[in-house]
Scaffold this motif. Structure first.
Motif, PDB file in Angstrom:
ATOM      1  N   GLU A  87       0.852  -1.187   0.000  1.00 24.04           N
ATOM      2  CA  GLU A  87       0.000   0.000   0.000  1.00 24.04           C
ATOM      3  C   GLU A  87       0.894   1.246   0.000  1.00 24.04           C
ATOM      4  N   ASP A 116       1.294   4.283   1.536  1.00 26.08           N
ATOM      5  CA  ASP A 116       1.802   5.136   2.606  1.00 26.08           C
ATOM      6  C   ASP A 116       3.032   4.557   3.305  1.00 26.08           C
ATOM      7  N   SER A 117       2.957   3.291   3.683  1.00 26.07           N
ATOM      8  CA  SER A 117       4.074   2.669   4.399  1.00 26.07           C
ATOM      9  C   SER A 117       4.914   1.777   3.500  1.00 26.07           C
ATOM     10  N   ARG A 164       0.597  -1.505   8.038  1.00 27.89           N
ATOM     11  CA  ARG A 164      -0.733  -1.491   8.672  1.00 27.89           C
ATOM     12  C   ARG A 164      -0.947  -2.829   9.393  1.00 27.89           C
ATOM     13  N   GLU A 184       6.851   8.520   4.856  1.00 29.49           N
ATOM     14  CA  GLU A 184       6.598   8.799   6.275  1.00 29.49           C
ATOM     15  C   GLU A 184       5.691   7.802   6.972  1.00 29.49           C
ATOM     16  N   GLY A 185       4.821   7.110   6.266  1.00 29.15           N
ATOM     17  CA  GLY A 185       3.887   6.229   6.943  1.00 29.15           C
ATOM     18  C   GLY A 185       2.717   6.988   7.517  1.00 29.15           C
ATOM     19  N   TYR A 186       2.229   6.531   8.649  1.00 31.63           N
ATOM     20  CA  TYR A 186       1.027   7.102   9.256  1.00 31.63           C
ATOM     21  C   TYR A 186       1.390   8.003  10.422  1.00 31.63           C
TER      22      TYR A 186
END
Length: 387
Positions: free
Chosen positions: A102, A104-105, A151, A285-287
Protein backbone atom coordinates in the motif's frame (compact mmCIF):
# COMPACT_ATOMS: atom_id res chain seq x y z
CA UNK A 1 31.75 10.42 1.37
CA UNK A 2 28.52 10.71 3.40
CA UNK A 3 27.53 7.06 3.54
CA UNK A 4 24.07 5.53 3.61
CA UNK A 5 23.97 3.74 6.95
CA UNK A 6 26.98 3.25 9.20
CA UNK A 7 27.02 2.06 12.82
CA UNK A 8 27.10 4.64 15.59
CA UNK A 9 29.16 3.15 18.43
CA UNK A 10 29.01 5.54 21.36
CA UNK A 11 28.12 3.32 24.32
CA UNK A 12 29.75 0.46 26.22
CA UNK A 13 30.63 -1.60 23.12
CA UNK A 14 34.36 -1.68 23.86
CA UNK A 15 33.85 -2.33 27.58
CA UNK A 16 31.54 -5.26 26.91
CA UNK A 17 33.84 -6.72 24.25
CA UNK A 18 36.74 -6.55 26.67
CA UNK A 19 34.63 -8.38 29.26
CA UNK A 20 33.97 -11.13 26.72
CA UNK A 21 37.64 -11.49 25.88
CA UNK A 22 38.83 -11.40 29.47
CA UNK A 23 36.26 -13.99 30.52
CA UNK A 24 36.97 -16.23 27.54
CA UNK A 25 33.26 -16.39 26.66
CA UNK A 26 33.24 -15.39 23.01
CA UNK A 27 30.92 -18.05 21.56
CA UNK A 28 27.17 -18.58 21.84
CA UNK A 29 27.24 -19.63 25.51
CA UNK A 30 28.17 -16.28 27.03
CA UNK A 31 26.16 -14.15 29.41
CA UNK A 32 25.63 -11.25 27.01
CA UNK A 33 23.46 -13.47 24.82
CA UNK A 34 21.10 -14.15 27.73
CA UNK A 35 21.06 -10.49 28.76
CA UNK A 36 20.22 -9.34 25.24
CA UNK A 37 17.40 -11.89 24.99
CA UNK A 38 15.94 -10.71 28.28
CA UNK A 39 16.18 -7.03 27.33
CA UNK A 40 14.52 -7.50 23.93
CA UNK A 41 11.77 -9.69 25.36
CA UNK A 42 10.98 -7.15 28.08
CA UNK A 43 11.01 -4.26 25.62
CA UNK A 44 8.41 -5.94 23.39
CA UNK A 45 5.82 -6.45 26.10
CA UNK A 46 4.42 -8.72 28.78
CA UNK A 47 4.70 -12.42 28.05
CA UNK A 48 7.22 -12.01 25.24
CA UNK A 49 10.11 -14.45 25.00
CA UNK A 50 13.20 -14.20 22.82
CA UNK A 51 16.02 -16.34 21.49
CA UNK A 52 19.13 -14.95 19.79
CA UNK A 53 20.13 -16.18 16.34
CA UNK A 54 22.99 -15.80 13.90
CA UNK A 55 21.01 -13.38 11.70
CA UNK A 56 17.54 -11.99 11.10
CA UNK A 57 17.25 -14.41 8.19
CA UNK A 58 17.98 -17.34 10.50
CA UNK A 59 15.35 -16.06 12.93
CA UNK A 60 12.77 -15.97 10.14
CA UNK A 61 13.64 -19.49 9.05
CA UNK A 62 13.25 -20.72 12.62
CA UNK A 63 9.95 -18.86 12.98
CA UNK A 64 8.55 -20.62 9.93
CA UNK A 65 9.85 -23.98 11.15
CA UNK A 66 8.57 -23.74 14.71
CA UNK A 67 5.23 -22.18 13.73
CA UNK A 68 4.61 -25.29 11.62
CA UNK A 69 5.16 -24.46 7.94
CA UNK A 70 4.97 -27.68 5.93
CA UNK A 71 6.43 -28.36 2.46
CA UNK A 72 4.19 -27.08 -0.31
CA UNK A 73 2.25 -24.61 1.84
CA UNK A 74 1.85 -20.98 0.80
CA UNK A 75 3.07 -17.86 2.60
CA UNK A 76 1.89 -14.40 1.55
CA UNK A 77 4.71 -11.83 1.28
CA UNK A 78 4.80 -8.20 0.13
CA UNK A 79 6.24 -7.37 -3.29
CA UNK A 80 8.73 -4.97 -1.69
CA UNK A 81 11.31 -6.26 0.76
CA UNK A 82 14.86 -7.49 0.96
CA UNK A 83 15.23 -10.99 -0.47
CA UNK A 84 15.78 -12.42 3.04
CA UNK A 85 12.01 -12.17 3.55
CA UNK A 86 11.33 -14.70 0.78
CA UNK A 87 14.32 -17.05 0.80
CA UNK A 88 13.53 -18.74 4.15
CA UNK A 89 10.05 -19.59 2.88
CA UNK A 90 11.57 -21.36 -0.12
CA UNK A 91 14.34 -23.04 1.88
CA UNK A 92 11.72 -24.43 4.29
CA UNK A 93 9.81 -25.99 1.38
CA UNK A 94 7.06 -23.40 1.23
CA UNK A 95 6.03 -21.19 -1.66
CA UNK A 96 5.65 -17.41 -1.46
CA UNK A 97 2.56 -15.63 -2.77
CA UNK A 98 3.62 -12.12 -3.82
CA UNK A 99 1.03 -9.38 -3.31
CA UNK A 100 1.15 -5.61 -3.74
CA UNK A 101 1.98 -3.07 -1.04
CA UNK A 102 0.00 0.00 0.00
CA UNK A 103 1.28 3.51 -0.79
CA UNK A 104 1.80 5.14 2.61
CA UNK A 105 4.07 2.67 4.40
CA UNK A 106 5.00 0.45 1.40
CA UNK A 107 4.08 -2.52 3.58
CA UNK A 108 1.81 -5.36 2.55
CA UNK A 109 -1.59 -4.03 1.51
CA UNK A 110 -4.42 -5.32 3.73
CA UNK A 111 -6.78 -4.77 0.78
CA UNK A 112 -4.59 -6.90 -1.50
CA UNK A 113 -4.45 -9.64 1.14
CA UNK A 114 -8.21 -9.63 1.69
CA UNK A 115 -8.84 -9.59 -2.06
CA UNK A 116 -6.56 -12.59 -2.54
CA UNK A 117 -8.29 -14.55 0.23
CA UNK A 118 -11.80 -13.78 -1.00
CA UNK A 119 -11.11 -14.21 -4.70
CA UNK A 120 -8.44 -16.91 -4.93
CA UNK A 121 -8.93 -19.16 -1.92
CA UNK A 122 -11.55 -21.37 -0.34
CA UNK A 123 -12.08 -22.12 3.35
CA UNK A 124 -12.42 -25.71 4.44
CA UNK A 125 -12.16 -27.28 7.87
CA UNK A 126 -10.92 -24.07 9.45
CA UNK A 127 -8.08 -23.71 6.94
CA UNK A 128 -7.55 -21.64 3.80
CA UNK A 129 -6.65 -23.27 0.48
CA UNK A 130 -5.56 -21.74 -2.81
CA UNK A 131 -8.18 -22.32 -5.52
CA UNK A 132 -5.62 -22.83 -8.29
CA UNK A 133 -3.08 -25.12 -6.62
CA UNK A 134 -5.16 -26.63 -3.83
CA UNK A 135 -2.34 -25.87 -1.41
CA UNK A 136 -2.96 -24.68 2.12
CA UNK A 137 -2.19 -21.05 2.88
CA UNK A 138 0.00 -21.17 5.99
CA UNK A 139 0.26 -17.51 6.82
CA UNK A 140 1.54 -14.02 6.14
CA UNK A 141 4.89 -12.28 6.58
CA UNK A 142 4.37 -8.56 7.24
CA UNK A 143 7.40 -6.32 6.69
CA UNK A 144 8.04 -2.92 8.27
CA UNK A 145 10.09 -1.22 5.54
CA UNK A 146 12.85 1.29 6.44
CA UNK A 147 11.65 1.49 10.06
CA UNK A 148 8.11 2.57 9.08
CA UNK A 149 5.29 0.42 10.50
CA UNK A 150 3.02 -1.26 7.99
CA UNK A 151 -0.73 -1.49 8.67
CA UNK A 152 -0.03 -4.31 11.07
CA UNK A 153 -3.25 -4.08 13.11
CA UNK A 154 -5.38 -4.59 10.00
CA UNK A 155 -3.18 -7.44 8.83
CA UNK A 156 -3.42 -9.06 12.26
CA UNK A 157 -7.21 -8.78 12.17
CA UNK A 158 -7.38 -10.48 8.76
CA UNK A 159 -5.04 -13.31 9.71
CA UNK A 160 -7.02 -13.96 12.89
CA UNK A 161 -10.31 -14.00 11.00
CA UNK A 162 -8.99 -16.66 8.63
CA UNK A 163 -6.79 -18.67 10.99
CA UNK A 164 -3.50 -17.72 9.35
CA UNK A 165 -0.12 -17.39 11.06
CA UNK A 166 1.25 -13.83 11.16
CA UNK A 167 5.01 -13.31 11.30
CA UNK A 168 6.44 -9.79 11.57
CA UNK A 169 9.64 -9.13 9.68
CA UNK A 170 10.83 -6.35 11.97
CA UNK A 171 14.42 -6.52 10.74
CA UNK A 172 14.48 -2.83 9.81
CA UNK A 173 12.11 -1.37 12.39
CA UNK A 174 13.34 -2.04 15.92
CA UNK A 175 12.26 1.01 17.91
CA UNK A 176 9.11 1.75 15.93
CA UNK A 177 5.71 1.62 17.59
CA UNK A 178 2.05 1.52 16.64
CA UNK A 179 0.28 3.40 19.39
CA UNK A 180 2.21 2.29 22.45
CA UNK A 181 3.01 -1.22 21.18
CA UNK A 182 6.42 -1.81 19.61
CA UNK A 183 6.47 -3.29 16.14
CA UNK A 184 7.34 -6.94 16.59
CA UNK A 185 4.67 -7.21 19.28
CA UNK A 186 1.70 -7.93 17.01
CA UNK A 187 2.51 -11.19 15.24
CA UNK A 188 2.49 -14.80 16.36
CA UNK A 189 6.24 -14.47 16.00
CA UNK A 190 8.58 -11.68 14.95
CA UNK A 191 12.20 -11.25 13.98
CA UNK A 192 14.87 -8.57 14.38
CA UNK A 193 18.18 -8.04 12.56
CA UNK A 194 21.38 -6.70 14.12
CA UNK A 195 23.22 -6.51 10.80
CA UNK A 196 26.03 -3.98 10.60
CA UNK A 197 23.95 -1.38 8.75
CA UNK A 198 21.00 -1.38 11.16
CA UNK A 199 20.24 1.41 13.63
CA UNK A 200 20.94 -1.02 16.49
CA UNK A 201 23.71 -3.37 15.43
CA UNK A 202 25.82 -6.22 16.73
CA UNK A 203 27.83 -6.40 13.53
CA UNK A 204 25.53 -9.35 12.79
CA UNK A 205 23.01 -11.54 14.54
CA UNK A 206 19.25 -11.58 14.95
CA UNK A 207 16.44 -12.33 17.36
CA UNK A 208 13.24 -14.39 17.27
CA UNK A 209 10.42 -13.24 19.56
CA UNK A 210 7.07 -14.80 20.41
CA UNK A 211 4.56 -15.12 23.22
CA UNK A 212 4.26 -18.82 22.36
CA UNK A 213 6.70 -20.53 24.71
CA UNK A 214 7.03 -23.59 22.50
CA UNK A 215 8.03 -21.50 19.48
CA UNK A 216 10.93 -19.86 21.30
CA UNK A 217 12.18 -22.94 23.14
CA UNK A 218 11.93 -25.08 20.00
CA UNK A 219 13.72 -22.42 17.96
CA UNK A 220 16.54 -22.27 20.49
CA UNK A 221 16.85 -26.05 20.31
CA UNK A 222 16.86 -26.14 16.48
CA UNK A 223 19.47 -23.36 16.40
CA UNK A 224 21.73 -25.45 18.67
CA UNK A 225 21.90 -28.61 16.53
CA UNK A 226 18.58 -29.76 18.02
CA UNK A 227 20.18 -30.24 21.43
CA UNK A 228 18.20 -28.90 24.40
CA UNK A 229 21.58 -28.45 26.11
CA UNK A 230 25.23 -28.85 25.15
CA UNK A 231 25.31 -32.21 26.96
CA UNK A 232 22.15 -33.59 25.32
CA UNK A 233 21.72 -36.08 22.53
CA UNK A 234 20.34 -34.40 19.37
CA UNK A 235 16.59 -34.77 18.94
CA UNK A 236 16.62 -34.12 15.18
CA UNK A 237 18.88 -32.87 12.40
CA UNK A 238 19.34 -29.32 13.63
CA UNK A 239 21.30 -26.25 12.61
CA UNK A 240 23.98 -24.00 14.03
CA UNK A 241 22.14 -20.66 13.96
CA UNK A 242 23.29 -19.13 17.24
CA UNK A 243 24.50 -15.60 18.00
CA UNK A 244 28.00 -15.21 19.45
CA UNK A 245 28.59 -13.56 22.80
CA UNK A 246 30.72 -10.95 21.01
CA UNK A 247 27.82 -9.93 18.76
CA UNK A 248 25.44 -9.88 21.71
CA UNK A 249 27.81 -7.67 23.70
CA UNK A 250 27.86 -5.04 20.94
CA UNK A 251 24.10 -5.29 20.34
CA UNK A 252 23.37 -4.93 24.06
CA UNK A 253 25.57 -1.84 24.33
CA UNK A 254 23.74 -0.43 21.31
CA UNK A 255 20.33 -1.26 22.72
CA UNK A 256 21.20 0.58 25.94
CA UNK A 257 21.56 3.70 23.76
CA UNK A 258 18.22 3.15 21.98
CA UNK A 259 16.45 6.25 23.28
CA UNK A 260 19.27 8.47 22.09
CA UNK A 261 19.61 6.68 18.75
CA UNK A 262 15.92 6.74 17.86
CA UNK A 263 15.42 10.31 19.06
CA UNK A 264 18.28 11.37 16.80
CA UNK A 265 16.81 9.55 13.83
CA UNK A 266 13.42 11.21 14.36
CA UNK A 267 15.13 14.57 14.62
CA UNK A 268 17.00 13.84 11.40
CA UNK A 269 13.77 12.86 9.67
CA UNK A 270 12.11 16.12 10.70
CA UNK A 271 15.13 18.08 9.45
CA UNK A 272 15.17 16.24 6.13
CA UNK A 273 11.42 16.89 5.79
CA UNK A 274 11.84 20.63 6.27
CA UNK A 275 14.80 20.94 3.90
CA UNK A 276 13.33 18.76 1.17
CA UNK A 277 9.91 20.44 1.30
CA UNK A 278 11.73 23.65 0.40
CA UNK A 279 12.85 21.84 -2.75
CA UNK A 280 9.35 20.56 -3.53
CA UNK A 281 10.19 17.02 -2.42
CA UNK A 282 8.64 14.76 0.21
CA UNK A 283 9.70 11.86 2.40
CA UNK A 284 8.31 8.38 2.89
CA UNK A 285 6.60 8.80 6.27
CA UNK A 286 3.89 6.23 6.94
CA UNK A 287 1.03 7.10 9.26
CA UNK A 288 0.97 10.05 11.63
CA UNK A 289 -0.24 7.94 14.54
CA UNK A 290 2.74 5.63 14.15
CA UNK A 291 6.11 6.33 15.69
CA UNK A 292 8.57 5.21 13.03
CA UNK A 293 12.21 4.50 13.90
CA UNK A 294 13.44 5.56 10.42
CA UNK A 295 16.21 3.11 9.70
CA UNK A 296 16.48 4.84 6.33
CA UNK A 297 15.15 8.24 5.32
CA UNK A 298 13.73 7.96 1.80
CA UNK A 299 12.70 10.70 -0.62
CA UNK A 300 9.79 10.19 -3.04
CA UNK A 301 9.95 11.82 -6.48
CA UNK A 302 6.50 12.73 -7.80
CA UNK A 303 8.10 13.51 -11.17
CA UNK A 304 10.03 10.52 -12.48
CA UNK A 305 13.76 10.89 -12.74
CA UNK A 306 16.49 8.50 -13.79
CA UNK A 307 17.27 7.04 -10.37
CA UNK A 308 20.34 5.10 -11.51
CA UNK A 309 21.84 8.24 -13.04
CA UNK A 310 20.92 10.16 -9.89
CA UNK A 311 22.65 7.63 -7.65
CA UNK A 312 25.77 7.78 -9.80
CA UNK A 313 25.79 11.57 -9.75
CA UNK A 314 25.29 11.68 -5.98
CA UNK A 315 28.11 9.17 -5.53
CA UNK A 316 30.37 11.29 -7.73
CA UNK A 317 29.58 14.26 -5.49
CA UNK A 318 30.25 12.35 -2.27
CA UNK A 319 26.79 11.19 -1.16
CA UNK A 320 25.79 7.53 -0.99
CA UNK A 321 22.18 6.55 -1.69
CA UNK A 322 20.15 3.44 -2.48
CA UNK A 323 17.14 2.60 -4.57
CA UNK A 324 14.15 0.78 -3.15
CA UNK A 325 14.35 -3.02 -3.33
CA UNK A 326 13.51 -4.34 -6.78
CA UNK A 327 9.97 -5.76 -6.50
CA UNK A 328 10.01 -9.55 -6.31
CA UNK A 329 7.65 -9.90 -9.27
CA UNK A 330 10.17 -7.97 -11.42
CA UNK A 331 13.05 -10.38 -10.71
CA UNK A 332 13.92 -13.43 -12.73
CA UNK A 333 13.94 -15.99 -9.94
CA UNK A 334 10.95 -14.78 -7.88
CA UNK A 335 8.55 -13.56 -10.58
CA UNK A 336 6.82 -16.95 -10.90
CA UNK A 337 5.39 -16.51 -7.40
CA UNK A 338 3.48 -13.33 -8.27
CA UNK A 339 -0.32 -13.27 -8.23
CA UNK A 340 -0.98 -10.45 -10.66
CA UNK A 341 0.19 -6.89 -11.08
CA UNK A 342 1.72 -4.89 -8.23
CA UNK A 343 1.46 -1.29 -9.48
CA UNK A 344 2.22 0.41 -6.16
CA UNK A 345 5.39 -1.62 -5.69
CA UNK A 346 6.39 -0.82 -9.28
CA UNK A 347 5.84 2.89 -8.73
CA UNK A 348 7.86 2.86 -5.49
CA UNK A 349 10.78 1.22 -7.26
CA UNK A 350 10.73 4.01 -9.85
CA UNK A 351 10.29 6.88 -7.41
CA UNK A 352 11.93 6.18 -4.00
CA UNK A 353 15.55 6.82 -3.07
CA UNK A 354 17.07 6.31 0.38
CA UNK A 355 19.41 9.04 1.65
CA UNK A 356 22.23 8.92 4.24
CA UNK A 357 20.70 7.96 7.59
CA UNK A 358 23.47 7.19 10.09
CA UNK A 359 22.70 8.30 13.63
CA UNK A 360 26.02 10.13 14.05
CA UNK A 361 25.42 12.54 11.15
CA UNK A 362 25.19 16.22 12.03
CA UNK A 363 22.44 18.51 10.79
CA UNK A 364 25.08 20.18 8.62
CA UNK A 365 25.66 16.79 6.95
CA UNK A 366 21.95 16.53 6.18
CA UNK A 367 22.00 20.03 4.73
CA UNK A 368 24.91 18.99 2.54
CA UNK A 369 22.98 15.93 1.35
CA UNK A 370 19.96 18.05 0.43
CA UNK A 371 22.09 20.64 -1.38
CA UNK A 372 23.91 17.90 -3.25
CA UNK A 373 20.62 16.26 -4.19
CA UNK A 374 19.29 19.56 -5.53
CA UNK A 375 22.35 20.03 -7.71
CA UNK A 376 22.31 16.44 -8.96
CA UNK A 377 18.64 16.68 -9.92
CA UNK A 378 19.44 19.58 -12.22
CA UNK A 379 21.85 17.58 -14.39
CA UNK A 380 20.68 16.53 -17.83
CA UNK A 381 21.39 12.82 -17.40
CA UNK A 382 19.27 12.56 -14.26
CA UNK A 383 16.33 14.23 -16.00
CA UNK A 384 16.37 11.65 -18.80
CA UNK A 385 13.99 8.94 -17.65
CA UNK A 386 14.72 5.49 -19.07
CA UNK A 387 11.86 3.70 -20.80
Amino acid sequence: MIRLSEPTLLGREMQYLEECIQSGWVSAEGGFVRRLEEELASYHGRGMLATATSSGTAALQLALLTMGLRPGELVVVPALSFLATVNPVIHMGGEPVILDVEPDSLGLSPEALLDYIRRDTIQRGGAVFDRTTGRRVFGVIAVHIYGIPCRIEELRSITRDYGLVLIEDNAEALGATVGTTPTGGFGDASIISFNGNKAITGGGGGMLLSRHTGVVTDAACWANHCRPSSASEPEDYGFNLRMSNLQAAVALAQFEQRDRIFATRRQHHAHYRLKLEQQGLRLLEGYQQDNASYWLHAVIFDQLVNLDALRNELERRGVQSRRMFRPFHRTQIYSRFSRGECPIADHAYQSVLALPSSSHLKLADLDAVCDTLKGALETAEVQKVSA
